[in-house]
Design a protein around this motif. Structure first.
Motif, PDB file in Angstrom:
ATOM      1  N   ILE A  45       0.699  -0.979  -0.138  1.00  0.00           N
ATOM      2  CA  ILE A  45       0.042  -0.090  -0.033  1.00  0.00           C
ATOM      3  C   ILE A  45       0.882   1.125   0.030  1.00  0.00           C
ATOM      4  N   ALA A  46       0.635   2.315  -0.698  1.00  0.00           N
ATOM      5  CA  ALA A  46       1.366   3.438  -1.204  1.00  0.00           C
ATOM      6  C   ALA A  46       1.517   3.834   0.374  1.00  0.00           C
ATOM      7  N   GLY A  47       2.536   4.090   0.891  1.00  0.00           N
ATOM      8  CA  GLY A  47       2.908   4.914   2.045  1.00  0.00           C
ATOM      9  C   GLY A  47       3.314   3.859   3.307  1.00  0.00           C
ATOM     10  N   ALA A  48       2.916   2.590   2.994  1.00  0.00           N
ATOM     11  CA  ALA A  48       3.010   1.823   4.120  1.00  0.00           C
ATOM     12  C   ALA A  48       4.423   1.327   4.603  1.00  0.00           C
ATOM     13  N   VAL A  49       4.555   1.320   6.004  1.00  0.00           N
ATOM     14  CA  VAL A  49       5.946   0.814   6.371  1.00  0.00           C
ATOM     15  C   VAL A  49       5.963  -0.741   6.539  1.00  0.00           C
ATOM     16  N   GLN A  50       7.071  -1.315   6.374  1.00  0.00           N
ATOM     17  CA  GLN A  50       7.087  -2.786   6.688  1.00  0.00           C
ATOM     18  C   GLN A  50       7.257  -2.947   8.211  1.00  0.00           C
ATOM     19  N   ALA A  51       6.555  -3.988   8.776  1.00  0.00           N
ATOM     20  CA  ALA A  51       6.785  -4.410  10.260  1.00  0.00           C
ATOM     21  C   ALA A  51       7.240  -6.039   9.752  1.00  0.00           C
ATOM     22  N   HIS A  52       8.387  -6.392   9.959  1.00  0.00           N
ATOM     23  CA  HIS A  52       8.773  -7.799   9.890  1.00  0.00           C
ATOM     24  C   HIS A  52       8.657  -8.694  10.980  1.00  0.00           C
ATOM     25  N   LEU A  53       8.238  -9.836  10.958  1.00  0.00           N
ATOM     26  CA  LEU A  53       7.859 -10.593  11.953  1.00  0.00           C
ATOM     27  C   LEU A  53       9.089 -10.843  12.798  1.00  0.00           C
ATOM     28  N   ASP A  54      10.207 -11.484  12.371  1.00  0.00           N
ATOM     29  CA  ASP A  54      11.368 -11.789  13.180  1.00  0.00           C
ATOM     30  C   ASP A  54      12.280 -10.404  13.434  1.00  0.00           C
ATOM     31  N   ASP A  56      11.086  -7.214  14.003  1.00  0.00           N
ATOM     32  CA  ASP A  56      10.436  -6.097  14.623  1.00  0.00           C
ATOM     33  C   ASP A  56       9.280  -6.530  15.593  1.00  0.00           C
ATOM     34  N   LEU A  57       9.035  -7.745  15.551  1.00  0.00           N
ATOM     35  CA  LEU A  57       7.806  -8.052  16.453  1.00  0.00           C
ATOM     36  C   LEU A  57       7.949  -9.516  17.294  1.00  0.00           C
ATOM     37  N   CYS A  58       9.555  -9.751  17.222  1.00  0.00           N
ATOM     38  CA  CYS A  58       9.848 -10.596  18.200  1.00  0.00           C
ATOM     39  C   CYS A  58      11.151 -10.392  18.996  1.00  0.00           C
ATOM     40  N   ALA A  59      11.228 -10.944  20.245  1.00  0.00           N
ATOM     41  CA  ALA A  59      12.487 -10.854  20.854  1.00  0.00           C
ATOM     42  C   ALA A  59      13.747 -11.659  20.093  1.00  0.00           C
ATOM     43  N   PRO A  74       8.944  -9.225  22.767  1.00  0.00           N
ATOM     44  CA  PRO A  74      10.071  -8.637  23.215  1.00  0.00           C
ATOM     45  C   PRO A  74       9.181  -8.121  24.582  1.00  0.00           C
ATOM     46  N   ARG A  75      10.356  -7.401  25.478  1.00  0.00           N
ATOM     47  CA  ARG A  75       9.669  -6.541  26.520  1.00  0.00           C
ATOM     48  C   ARG A  75       9.188  -5.440  25.894  1.00  0.00           C
ATOM     49  N   ARG A  76       8.065  -4.840  26.525  1.00  0.00           N
ATOM     50  CA  ARG A  76       7.242  -3.810  26.158  1.00  0.00           C
ATOM     51  C   ARG A  76       8.126  -2.499  25.591  1.00  0.00           C
ATOM     52  N   GLU A  77       9.068  -2.104  26.725  1.00  0.00           N
ATOM     53  CA  GLU A  77       9.832  -0.995  26.285  1.00  0.00           C
ATOM     54  C   GLU A  77      10.671  -1.235  24.847  1.00  0.00           C
ATOM     55  N   LEU A  78      11.054  -2.402  24.682  1.00  0.00           N
ATOM     56  CA  LEU A  78      12.041  -2.593  23.423  1.00  0.00           C
ATOM     57  C   LEU A  78      10.860  -2.612  22.339  1.00  0.00           C
ATOM     58  N   PHE A  79       9.683  -3.190  22.433  1.00  0.00           N
ATOM     59  CA  PHE A  79       8.657  -2.728  21.244  1.00  0.00           C
ATOM     60  C   PHE A  79       8.486  -1.365  21.271  1.00  0.00           C
ATOM     61  N   ARG A  85      10.973   3.941  15.871  1.00  0.00           N
ATOM     62  CA  ARG A  85      11.821   3.677  14.711  1.00  0.00           C
ATOM     63  C   ARG A  85      10.997   3.555  13.529  1.00  0.00           C
ATOM     64  N   LEU A  86       9.851   2.902  13.613  1.00  0.00           N
ATOM     65  CA  LEU A  86       9.108   2.794  12.410  1.00  0.00           C
ATOM     66  C   LEU A  86       8.279   4.014  12.207  1.00  0.00           C
TER      67      LEU A  86
END
Length: 285
Positions: A45-54, A56-59, A74-79, A85-86
């Motif tokens: 989608i135009a303008g979308a950012v990528q959130a990568h499972l490994d 960005d979404l995992c410890a 991941p710990r909440r503060e790291l997330f 960053r995103l």
């Protein structure tokens, strides 16, 4: 504010309004994690950012994680640091999607709720519905966005640990729902984890049971009837959802909320942590 689902037409209107908005592409391939970058580059989608499972979404190691399993949270503060960053601000409406039947974007939907961000919705029907509706798309690799100002809020969704599930196993106040495919639940095959089977007493509802042939969620009344039949009188407040690693369980979580139930708990470690924990029972059927 959209907090569960958003339709393609509604997202287009939101884009046109100029309201603070961040769209996340969570497309992924468990069999080939590196392919996620190629999928995003091919079309998003135009303008979308990528959130990568490994990424960005995992410890990434035990020191960062709040649980075990193949895809630990991941710990909440790291997330929160990842969200900044995103490019996420607290004032933004977040929209998440994938091209995998909500198999991966549901993870980010839940994690944002867990981080205290209520304004997050799943794009119903995913990228396919967006393209079919004539939504703008673009190609190319992920670009760096200006950092956001996201700060953690109260936890709006709840996860439980292996010890919690084990302590209440077989008790009427807990109902475990397993989102894996039926053959994995029965223990006939296990492509990812060292032990086949399921948590004793768990009910099975494969995550793709929540979608119609069009790839969108079934109507709330239909979902309600199906979950009522599955629970068969059990208290929905005691439901704990899981899958193989805490990712593909999320369509069940979302579907229950669409059906009008109060938010339910997630067993974050899921089967991948359960079956590796010494002394815990594993069933086959």
């Amino acid at each position: 504010m959209y907090t569960l689902l958003i339709r393609a037409a509604e997202l287009r209107q939101l884009q046109a309004s100029g309201a603070p908005l961040l769209v996340f592409d969570c497309s992924f391939d468990l069999a080939d994690p590196a392919r996620a970058d190629a999928l995003y580059a091919e079309q998003h989608i135009a303008g979308a950012v990528q959130a990568h499972l490994d990424r960005d979404l995992c410890a990434h190691d035990a020191a960062e994680a709040v649980n075990g399993g193949r895809h630990p949270l991941p710990r909440r503060e790291l997330f929160a640091r990842t969200l900044r960053r995103l490019g996420l601000d607290n004032a933004m409406q977040a929209v998440v999607y994938d091209r995998n039947g909500v198999n991966f974007c549901g993870r980010l939907w839940w994690m944002l709720k867990w981080a205290g961000h209520e304004a997050v919705a799943v794009l119903d029907g995913g990228l396919q519905a967006w393209v079919a509706a004539g939504g703008a798309v673009e190609q190319g690799p992920a670009r760096v966005r200006p950092a956001g100002d996201f700060q953690l809020g109260p936890e709006l969704r709840r996860w439980v640990a292996t010890a919690d599930v084990a302590a209440h196993l077989g008790q009427p106040g807990q109902t475990v729902i397993d989102a894996r495919a039926a053959e994995r639940y029965r223990g006939e095959v296990e492509p990812l984890d060292p032990v086949a089977g399921h948590i004793p007493g768990a009910l099975n509802r494969p995550f793709d049971s929540n979608l119609g042939v069009d790839g969108c969620f079934k109507p709330p009344a239909q979902l309600r009837a199906e979950f009522d039949a599955l629970l068969a009188g059990r208290d929905p407040a005691g439901v704990v959802h899981h899958c193989g690693s805490g990712v593909s369980t999320m369509p069940n979580v979302i579907a229950m909320e669409l059906a009008g139930y109060a938010p339910t708990a997630v067993y974050a470690g899921s089967w991948s942590e359960w079956c590796r924990t010494p002394g815990l029972p594993c069933a086959r059927s």
